[in-house]
Scaffold this active site. Sequence first.
Site, PDB file in Angstrom:
ATOM      1  N   HIS A 171      43.330  43.975  34.378  1.00  0.00           N
ATOM      2  CA  HIS A 171      44.717  43.709  34.652  1.00  0.00           C
ATOM      3  C   HIS A 171      45.337  42.990  33.313  1.00  0.00           C
ATOM      4  CE1 HIS A 171      44.695  39.696  36.080  1.00  0.00           C
ATOM      5  NE2 HIS A 171      43.422  39.831  36.560  1.00  0.00           N
ATOM      6  N   CYS A 187      38.508  38.889  38.313  1.00  0.00           N
ATOM      7  CA  CYS A 187      38.928  40.286  37.398  1.00  0.00           C
ATOM      8  C   CYS A 187      38.885  40.075  36.252  1.00  0.00           C
ATOM      9  CB  CYS A 187      40.131  40.743  38.133  1.00  0.00           C
ATOM     10  SG  CYS A 187      40.313  41.000  39.826  1.00  0.00           S
TER      11      CYS A 187
END
Length: 213
Positions: A171, A187
């Site tokens: 992301h 992440c």
Amino acid sequence: MNRRHFVTGAASLMLAGCVGTQQRAPLSPAQDPYYLTMYGPQPNEEFPVPAVDLNKVDPAYYRRVVDYPTPERAGTLVVDTPNRYLYLVMENGKALRYGCGIGRDGFSWGGRARIAYKKAWPTWTPPSEMVDRQPELEKFRNGMPPGLQNPLGARALYIFEGGRDTLYRVHGTLEEWSIGKAVSSGCVRLLNQDVIDLASRVPNDTPIVVLQA
């Protein structure tokens, strides 16, 4: 023209010639127009993305094409966790390399999976265990609306192993300083400009390989 004026004039011309041939100091990567354009503002996004302050990013993590011999087929994503890079494998031993940030304890999942789907300006829903650890996130238990302050940034690529959501994402982020570091909740984070570029290049079901130390 007398001899004195001739000598003075000739000396001036020689000096001017020397000044004109002086080499300029090379630009730093943070001043290079190529990178300033690459990481410039993106006003046409749903939420206009500001320019990256390249002085806050190690130039080693700027997006670039590099030599990358690998047995992985072209189109595969490879996350090199120890070195904080994400590679999009290309033909002929090349790859498009992006600098990334990873989780504080390293990217705790490794192996082979796929990008099941992508979202532009996604909603972020923190896992219940995260809300339990950080009660201030309770207001986002059912989702945080998209926007520049959303932790998923401009794009999210959702990593599935088989039919199971790993809960890990590739992301975007506004936090330039975090690229190349282990600071996120697990992440893989890229600069918003980089994740917009990456998402435009990879289709759903793109294979992804996460390498551990």
